[in-house]
Design a protein around this motif. Structure first.
Motif, PDB file in Angstrom:
ATOM      1  N   VAL A   1       0.444  -1.291  -0.208  1.00 34.99           N
ATOM      2  CA  VAL A   1      -0.262  -0.055  -0.044  1.00 34.99           C
ATOM      3  C   VAL A   1       1.128   0.931  -0.237  1.00 34.99           C
ATOM      4  O   VAL A   1       0.845   1.824  -0.445  1.00 34.99           O
ATOM      5  CB  VAL A   1      -1.128  -0.044   1.152  1.00 34.99           C
ATOM      6  CG1 VAL A   1      -1.754   1.566   1.166  1.00 34.99           C
ATOM      7  CG2 VAL A   1      -2.219  -1.091   1.194  1.00 34.99           C
ATOM      8  N   PRO A   2       1.631   1.341   0.562  1.00 38.29           N
ATOM      9  CA  PRO A   2       2.414   3.001   0.847  1.00 38.29           C
ATOM     10  C   PRO A   2       3.035   2.811  -0.093  1.00 38.29           C
ATOM     11  O   PRO A   2       3.948   3.539  -0.723  1.00 38.29           O
ATOM     12  CB  PRO A   2       3.282   2.839   2.320  1.00 38.29           C
ATOM     13  CG  PRO A   2       2.505   1.258   2.812  1.00 38.29           C
ATOM     14  CD  PRO A   2       1.786   0.690   2.046  1.00 38.29           C
ATOM     15  N   VAL A   3       3.783   1.925  -0.624  1.00 37.81           N
ATOM     16  CA  VAL A   3       4.798   1.516  -1.553  1.00 37.81           C
ATOM     17  C   VAL A   3       4.409   2.348  -2.994  1.00 37.81           C
ATOM     18  O   VAL A   3       4.476   2.456  -4.436  1.00 37.81           O
ATOM     19  CB  VAL A   3       5.817   0.605  -1.625  1.00 37.81           C
ATOM     20  CG1 VAL A   3       6.399   0.162  -2.926  1.00 37.81           C
ATOM     21  CG2 VAL A   3       6.345   0.021  -0.496  1.00 37.81           C
ATOM     22  N   GLN A   4       2.853   1.442  -3.598  1.00 35.47           N
ATOM     23  CA  GLN A   4       2.017   2.070  -4.524  1.00 35.47           C
ATOM     24  C   GLN A   4       2.462   3.527  -4.580  1.00 35.47           C
ATOM     25  O   GLN A   4       2.224   3.937  -6.326  1.00 35.47           O
ATOM     26  CB  GLN A   4       0.373   1.474  -4.485  1.00 35.47           C
ATOM     27  CG  GLN A   4      -0.380   2.626  -5.290  1.00 35.47           C
ATOM     28  CD  GLN A   4      -0.120   1.239  -6.360  1.00 35.47           C
ATOM     29  OE1 GLN A   4       0.711   0.847  -6.565  1.00 35.47           O
ATOM     30  NE2 GLN A   4      -0.352   1.984  -7.289  1.00 35.47           N
ATOM     31  N   SER A   5       2.103   4.555  -3.765  1.00 32.70           N
ATOM     32  CA  SER A   5       1.994   5.971  -3.387  1.00 32.70           C
ATOM     33  C   SER A   5       3.881   6.243  -4.308  1.00 32.70           C
ATOM     34  O   SER A   5       3.148   7.383  -5.117  1.00 32.70           O
ATOM     35  CB  SER A   5       1.578   6.588  -2.344  1.00 32.70           C
ATOM     36  OG  SER A   5       0.879   6.157  -1.749  1.00 32.70           O
ATOM     37  N   LEU A   6       4.691   5.778  -3.599  1.00 35.55           N
ATOM     38  CA  LEU A   6       5.762   5.709  -4.662  1.00 35.55           C
ATOM     39  C   LEU A   6       6.181   5.210  -5.842  1.00 35.55           C
ATOM     40  O   LEU A   6       7.220   6.551  -6.698  1.00 35.55           O
ATOM     41  CB  LEU A   6       7.147   5.053  -3.826  1.00 35.55           C
ATOM     42  CG  LEU A   6       7.431   5.141  -2.317  1.00 35.55           C
ATOM     43  CD1 LEU A   6       8.465   4.343  -1.499  1.00 35.55           C
ATOM     44  CD2 LEU A   6       8.038   6.507  -2.216  1.00 35.55           C
ATOM     45  N   VAL A   7       5.001   4.971  -6.230  1.00 33.21           N
ATOM     46  CA  VAL A   7       4.856   4.275  -7.560  1.00 33.21           C
ATOM     47  C   VAL A   7       3.787   5.081  -8.521  1.00 33.21           C
ATOM     48  O   VAL A   7       4.829   5.959  -9.206  1.00 33.21           O
ATOM     49  CB  VAL A   7       4.092   3.195  -8.112  1.00 33.21           C
ATOM     50  CG1 VAL A   7       3.943   3.252  -9.651  1.00 33.21           C
ATOM     51  CG2 VAL A   7       4.900   1.961  -7.008  1.00 33.21           C
TER      52      VAL A   7
ATOM     53  N   ILE B   1       3.715  11.598   2.129  1.00 35.81           N
ATOM     54  CA  ILE B   1       4.012  10.199   1.778  1.00 35.81           C
ATOM     55  C   ILE B   1       4.961   8.912   2.373  1.00 35.81           C
ATOM     56  O   ILE B   1       4.223   8.318   3.429  1.00 35.81           O
ATOM     57  CB  ILE B   1       4.642   9.184   0.121  1.00 35.81           C
ATOM     58  CG1 ILE B   1       3.799   9.787  -1.029  1.00 35.81           C
ATOM     59  CG2 ILE B   1       5.108   8.084   0.733  1.00 35.81           C
ATOM     60  CD1 ILE B   1       4.541   9.495  -2.296  1.00 35.81           C
ATOM     61  N   ILE B   2       6.250   9.828   3.615  1.00 38.25           N
ATOM     62  CA  ILE B   2       6.635   9.476   4.599  1.00 38.25           C
ATOM     63  C   ILE B   2       6.002   9.919   5.589  1.00 38.25           C
ATOM     64  O   ILE B   2       5.132   8.651   6.581  1.00 38.25           O
ATOM     65  CB  ILE B   2       8.158  10.102   4.483  1.00 38.25           C
ATOM     66  CG1 ILE B   2       8.913   9.546   3.260  1.00 38.25           C
ATOM     67  CG2 ILE B   2       8.554  10.199   5.422  1.00 38.25           C
ATOM     68  CD1 ILE B   2      10.622  10.563   3.322  1.00 38.25           C
ATOM     69  N   ILE B   3       4.949  10.644   5.807  1.00 37.88           N
ATOM     70  CA  ILE B   3       4.487  11.040   7.207  1.00 37.88           C
ATOM     71  C   ILE B   3       3.808  10.420   6.856  1.00 37.88           C
ATOM     72  O   ILE B   3       3.305   9.718   8.357  1.00 37.88           O
ATOM     73  CB  ILE B   3       4.610  12.343   7.358  1.00 37.88           C
ATOM     74  CG1 ILE B   3       5.605  13.189   7.629  1.00 37.88           C
ATOM     75  CG2 ILE B   3       3.715  13.184   8.378  1.00 37.88           C
ATOM     76  CD1 ILE B   3       5.229  14.703   7.309  1.00 37.88           C
ATOM     77  N   ASP B   4       2.757  10.308   6.474  1.00 38.64           N
ATOM     78  CA  ASP B   4       1.676   9.239   6.001  1.00 38.64           C
ATOM     79  C   ASP B   4       2.008   7.561   6.547  1.00 38.64           C
ATOM     80  O   ASP B   4       1.567   6.965   7.629  1.00 38.64           O
ATOM     81  CB  ASP B   4       0.393   9.064   5.070  1.00 38.64           C
ATOM     82  CG  ASP B   4       0.263  10.544   4.685  1.00 38.64           C
ATOM     83  OD1 ASP B   4      -0.358  11.041   6.011  1.00 38.64           O
ATOM     84  OD2 ASP B   4      -0.700  10.087   3.721  1.00 38.64           O
ATOM     85  N   ALA B   5       3.383   7.089   6.113  1.00 36.38           N
ATOM     86  CA  ALA B   5       3.770   5.797   6.772  1.00 36.38           C
ATOM     87  C   ALA B   5       3.778   5.394   8.099  1.00 36.38           C
ATOM     88  O   ALA B   5       4.211   4.794   8.883  1.00 36.38           O
ATOM     89  CB  ALA B   5       4.764   5.286   5.471  1.00 36.38           C
TER      90      ALA B   5
ATOM     91  N   PHE C   1      -4.786   6.226   2.941  1.00 40.11           N
ATOM     92  CA  PHE C   1      -4.060   5.924   1.485  1.00 40.11           C
ATOM     93  C   PHE C   1      -4.721   6.141   0.632  1.00 40.11           C
ATOM     94  O   PHE C   1      -4.698   6.556  -1.033  1.00 40.11           O
ATOM     95  CB  PHE C   1      -3.384   4.742   2.064  1.00 40.11           C
ATOM     96  CG  PHE C   1      -2.853   4.489   2.944  1.00 40.11           C
ATOM     97  CD1 PHE C   1      -0.789   4.914   2.606  1.00 40.11           C
ATOM     98  CD2 PHE C   1      -2.865   3.622   3.504  1.00 40.11           C
ATOM     99  CE1 PHE C   1      -0.331   5.085   3.226  1.00 40.11           C
ATOM    100  CE2 PHE C   1      -1.446   3.363   5.056  1.00 40.11           C
ATOM    101  CZ  PHE C   1      -0.321   3.792   4.133  1.00 40.11           C
ATOM    102  N   CYS C   2      -6.295   6.255   0.374  1.00 39.53           N
ATOM    103  CA  CYS C   2      -7.015   6.867  -0.750  1.00 39.53           C
ATOM    104  C   CYS C   2      -6.790   7.710  -0.855  1.00 39.53           C
ATOM    105  O   CYS C   2      -7.098   8.193  -1.912  1.00 39.53           O
ATOM    106  CB  CYS C   2      -7.936   6.059  -0.283  1.00 39.53           C
ATOM    107  SG  CYS C   2      -9.315   6.636  -1.785  1.00 39.53           S
ATOM    108  N   LEU C   3      -7.121   9.398   0.114  1.00 36.86           N
ATOM    109  CA  LEU C   3      -6.692  10.335  -0.431  1.00 36.86           C
ATOM    110  C   LEU C   3      -5.627  10.690  -0.432  1.00 36.86           C
ATOM    111  O   LEU C   3      -4.980  11.344  -1.851  1.00 36.86           O
ATOM    112  CB  LEU C   3      -7.041  11.096   0.834  1.00 36.86           C
ATOM    113  CG  LEU C   3      -8.149  11.247   1.443  1.00 36.86           C
ATOM    114  CD1 LEU C   3      -8.822  11.583   2.804  1.00 36.86           C
ATOM    115  CD2 LEU C   3      -9.367  11.893   0.632  1.00 36.86           C
TER     116      LEU C   3
END
Length: 322
Positions: free
Chosen positions: A99-105, A127-131, A168-170
């Protein structure tokens, strides 16, 4: 719809008490997700000419370390195969990578159409703070609900799970929306000259809209309290989104190649200021030549500098024949 004080449906007992139709749906979701992940890994390894770069590694990690363990763990979990701790461990480790890495993609390919350095840096911080905030929180309540099983822990897990899915959706919605916004700006560049480029940009926008809709679709089973359906659907949705990345990438390669032709055959001022010159002139359809060096834009040394860190363009673009 279960109460917030109850253990999430399927968290401990799996889907054995559910109907045959539910079991078939869960099995189809998980089986398709596993197939997509294996196929995607093969495509990644045979498509990229160089195994490096944030786009390559985030795509590979999200598939190999994310979707596959999550899917296998869910199969063991929901069909009560093996100990509960093994199934939950595999699922949770996979979740961290999926899930978090998808945001990096999404973030890594955003660079191709968006070049506001300050904004990109803020997105990476987000992305980092949310994770950092969401992952430890969901892990703690997840284990508490699975093993302690008191109403307080169950309620905490229900709340944090919904908060996590929504967060993560937002986050992905923000990145995809920004990508669509910049893609539309690129679409408006000389619209009368390149109809093929216009069609490709429409496809890019459509693909990103599909990704957004799938993210929103994950919220429905979560807020209805269907834990097992949400987990299995999440694995399927993320595997599909990762495969859609190849569709996005191929069209980015094509649109960059078309723009490169425009730069060669037209006046330089037509290139928009939000397109990095290196992206506009580098030949993305072929790997960088290895038998000779060049100080120009087409040689092996073609690089661009982002924030002081040199980045190989060929590490992001795969060797594709379009």
């Amino acid at each position: 719809m279960s109460s917030l004080d109850d253990i999430p449906a399927g968290l401990v007992s799996g889907v054995e008490a559910s109907s045959l139709a539910v079991k078939i749906i869960v099995a189809v979701f998980l089986g398709t997700a596993l197939y997509n992940a294996v196929e995607l890994i093969v495509l990644i390894l045979i498509t990229f000419s160089q195994y490096r770069g944030l786009y390559f590694w985030s795509l590979l990690v999200s598939s190999l370390v994310g979707v596959i363990p999550t899917t296998i763990g869910a199969v063991l979990h929901f069909f009560l195969i093996g100990p509960l701790w093994l199934a939950l461990t595999l699922s949770h480790v996979g979740f961290y990578a999926m899930v978090p890495v998808q945001s990096l993609v999404l973030y890594s390919r955003l660079h191709l159409v968006f070049h506001n350095e300050k904004c990109l840096r803020y997105i990476l911080y987000l992305i980092i703070i949310d994770a950092i905030i969401l992952l430890p929180l969901i892990t703690t309540t997840f284990l508490g609900s699975a093993y302690i099983r008191t109403p307080q822990w169950n309620k905490a897990y229900h709340v944090t799970e919904r908060f996590q899915v929504t967060g993560f959706c937002l986050q992905e919605l923000l990145i995809s929306s920004l990508y669509i916004w910049e893609a539309v700006k690129l679409l408006q560049l000389s619209p009368e000259r390149r109809s093929h480029r216009k069609n490709i940009m429409y496809q890019l926008v459509a693909i990103n809209l599909v990704i957004i809709l799938m993210d929103v679709g994950l919220l429905v089973p979560e807020y209805l309290g269907f834990y097992y359906l949400q987990v299995s659907l999440k694995s399927l949705v993320y595997s599909i989104k990762l495969k859609l990345e190849f569709a996005v990438l191929r069209r980015l390669v094509t649109i960059t190649g078309l723009h490169a032709q425009d730069v060669v055959h037209s006046d330089p001022p037509e290139a928009p200021e939000f397109i990095n010159p290196d992206y506009a002139t580098f030949d993305f359809t072929h790997a960088a030549p290895t038998n000779k060096s060049s100080s120009g834009m087409y040689g092996e040394s073609a690089r661009y500098n982002r924030g002081g860190n040199a980045f190989s363009i060929s590490s992001l673009a795969p060797k594709l024949t379009l």
